[in-house]
Enzyme design. Structure first.
Site, PDB file in Angstrom:
ATOM      1  N   GLY A 123      -2.755   1.643   1.049  1.00 52.31           N
ATOM      2  CA  GLY A 123      -2.454   1.706  -0.377  1.00 52.31           C
ATOM      3  C   GLY A 123      -2.265   3.118  -0.894  1.00 52.31           C
ATOM      4  O   GLY A 123      -2.421   3.375  -2.090  1.00 52.31           O
TER       5      GLY A 123
ATOM      6  N   TYR B 299      -4.619  -8.697   3.530  1.00 52.24           N
ATOM      7  CA  TYR B 299      -5.561  -8.281   4.566  1.00 52.24           C
ATOM      8  C   TYR B 299      -6.288  -9.483   5.153  1.00 52.24           C
ATOM      9  O   TYR B 299      -6.506  -9.547   6.373  1.00 52.24           O
ATOM     10  CB  TYR B 299      -6.574  -7.282   3.995  1.00 52.24           C
ATOM     11  CG  TYR B 299      -5.946  -6.030   3.473  1.00 52.24           C
ATOM     12  CD1 TYR B 299      -5.210  -5.192   4.306  1.00 52.24           C
ATOM     13  CD2 TYR B 299      -6.062  -5.677   2.129  1.00 52.24           C
ATOM     14  CE1 TYR B 299      -4.613  -4.044   3.818  1.00 52.24           C
ATOM     15  CE2 TYR B 299      -5.467  -4.534   1.630  1.00 52.24           C
ATOM     16  CZ  TYR B 299      -4.738  -3.719   2.478  1.00 52.24           C
ATOM     17  OH  TYR B 299      -4.143  -2.590   1.990  1.00 52.24           O
TER      18      TYR B 299
ATOM     19  N   SER C 210      -1.634   1.949   7.286  1.00 49.23           N
ATOM     20  CA  SER C 210      -0.992   2.929   6.420  1.00 49.23           C
ATOM     21  C   SER C 210      -1.947   4.087   6.123  1.00 49.23           C
ATOM     22  O   SER C 210      -2.407   4.746   7.063  1.00 49.23           O
ATOM     23  CB  SER C 210      -0.513   2.240   5.134  1.00 49.23           C
ATOM     24  OG  SER C 210       0.349   3.075   4.411  1.00 49.23           O
TER      25      SER C 210
ATOM     26  N   PHE D  36       6.878  -2.934   1.011  1.00 49.23           N
ATOM     27  CA  PHE D  36       5.585  -2.267   0.986  1.00 49.23           C
ATOM     28  C   PHE D  36       5.682  -0.746   0.861  1.00 49.23           C
ATOM     29  O   PHE D  36       4.664  -0.087   0.674  1.00 49.23           O
ATOM     30  CB  PHE D  36       4.792  -2.607   2.250  1.00 49.23           C
ATOM     31  CG  PHE D  36       4.266  -4.011   2.275  1.00 49.23           C
ATOM     32  CD1 PHE D  36       3.512  -4.507   1.227  1.00 49.23           C
ATOM     33  CD2 PHE D  36       4.519  -4.842   3.348  1.00 49.23           C
ATOM     34  CE1 PHE D  36       3.020  -5.798   1.247  1.00 49.23           C
ATOM     35  CE2 PHE D  36       4.030  -6.137   3.378  1.00 49.23           C
ATOM     36  CZ  PHE D  36       3.279  -6.622   2.325  1.00 49.23           C
TER      37      PHE D  36
ATOM     38  N   ASP E 140      10.281   2.031  10.009  1.00 46.74           N
ATOM     39  CA  ASP E 140       9.343   2.567   9.014  1.00 46.74           C
ATOM     40  C   ASP E 140       9.891   3.877   8.457  1.00 46.74           C
ATOM     41  O   ASP E 140      10.364   4.740   9.210  1.00 46.74           O
ATOM     42  CB  ASP E 140       7.984   2.786   9.686  1.00 46.74           C
ATOM     43  CG  ASP E 140       6.858   3.071   8.695  1.00 46.74           C
ATOM     44  OD1 ASP E 140       7.136   3.443   7.536  1.00 46.74           O
ATOM     45  OD2 ASP E 140       5.690   2.920   9.092  1.00 46.74           O
TER      46      ASP E 140
END
Length: 278
Positions: free
Chosen positions: A23, A35, A110, A163, A214
């Site tokens: 996040g 999650y 992340s 995301f 990515d």
């Protein structure tokens, strides 16, 4: 806490996963559905005593290193469970009786991958005495949020995803680092010139997972090469045609055969990595 049902026999002890959510250090919470779907699956697929996911303070109200300090304290709490210092409760007693405290694995998505790097390095710097009976057996960095102030080729060429987009990279990481710092800060760029030399870090074996679509692919691969050059034990899994934290997208995992297959490959790789430390 994810506590698998019926995974141990009397006297048997199993490894544990300590999970740090992502996040951008500014958003998200361990209780979020994305999650739960993945880590509940991981807890039941792997032969582990539990998956624990601590809540940590978020930026910009709590800039780094607040999150690092917080998740490291979760490792110290786990040590206290092992030594019997934590108040007796049924769930704590279950953890105390089933965890192999010498096989604690850190895993993060992340920005949580950045936390895995930082906590592994801090655990190595304090030495085994402070953490006993806990031993960090490995770190699993899933699409970590590594970046630089200068745009990488993957940021310029790869597509944005549900995301992660370029605006999120810039805003969230700028809000997270210490006031006045940039994305070149070691918390975001541990392979940069301002970061501690990787040769001097005492790190456990690492598994680095990179999606080739990515936006942050190139900084992640730069981290991999720097760790290898420093003589660290790091394994790379490249998830082809996958974007940032693809495995947390429940709809893609269930609806797209390719994403579903890549997620299965990821889970099996994590399983092999954890089981390699026997």
């Amino acid at each position: 806490m994810y506590l698998p049902e019926g995974t141990t026999s009397p006297g048997q002890r199993l490894p544990i996963l300590l999970h740090f959510h992502g996040g951008g250090f500014c958003l998200s919470h361990p209780s979020w559905l994305l999650y739960h779907d993945f880590y509940a699956k991981l807890a039941t697929t792997l032969k582990v005593a539990a998956v624990l996911s601590p809540v940590y303070p978020l930026a910009p109200e709590h800039r780094l290193p607040a999150a690092i300090d917080s998740v490291f304290s979760a490792l110290l709490w786990l040590r206290s469970v092992g030594t019997g210092e934590v108040k007796q409760m049924p769930v704590v007693e279950r953890l105390r009786e089933t965890i192999d405290f010498s096989r604690v694995f850190l895993i993060g998505d992340s920005a949580g991958g950045n936390l895995v790097h930082e906590v592994c390095a801090r655990a190595g710097s304090v030495g085994p005495g402070l953490l006993h009976p806990v031993r960090v057996a490995g770190g699993i960095l899933l699409n970590p949020g590594f970046a630089r102030s200068k745009r990488s080729r993957s940021e310029l060429e790869n597509p944005e995803s549900p995301f992660l987009n370029l605006e999120m990279i810039d805003k969230l990481l700028t809000l997270a680092v210490p006031a006045g710092a940039t994305k070149d800060h070691p918390y975001v760029c541990p392979m940069g010139k301002d970061a501690p030399a990787m040769e001097g870090l005492k790190m456990p074996p690492l598994l680095l997972v990179v999606g080739d679509k990515d936006l942050l692919r190139d900084p992640q691969l730069e981290y991999y090469e720097a760790m290898k050059k420093a003589g660290k034990e790091v394994e790379l899994l490249m998830s082809h045609d996958m974007s940032h934290i693809f495995y947390l997208n429940k709809f893609a995992v269930e609806g797209d055969p390719v994403t579903g297959e890549r997620t299965k490959e990821l889970v099996q790789k994590i399983k092999m990595f954890v089981e390699s430390d026997q």
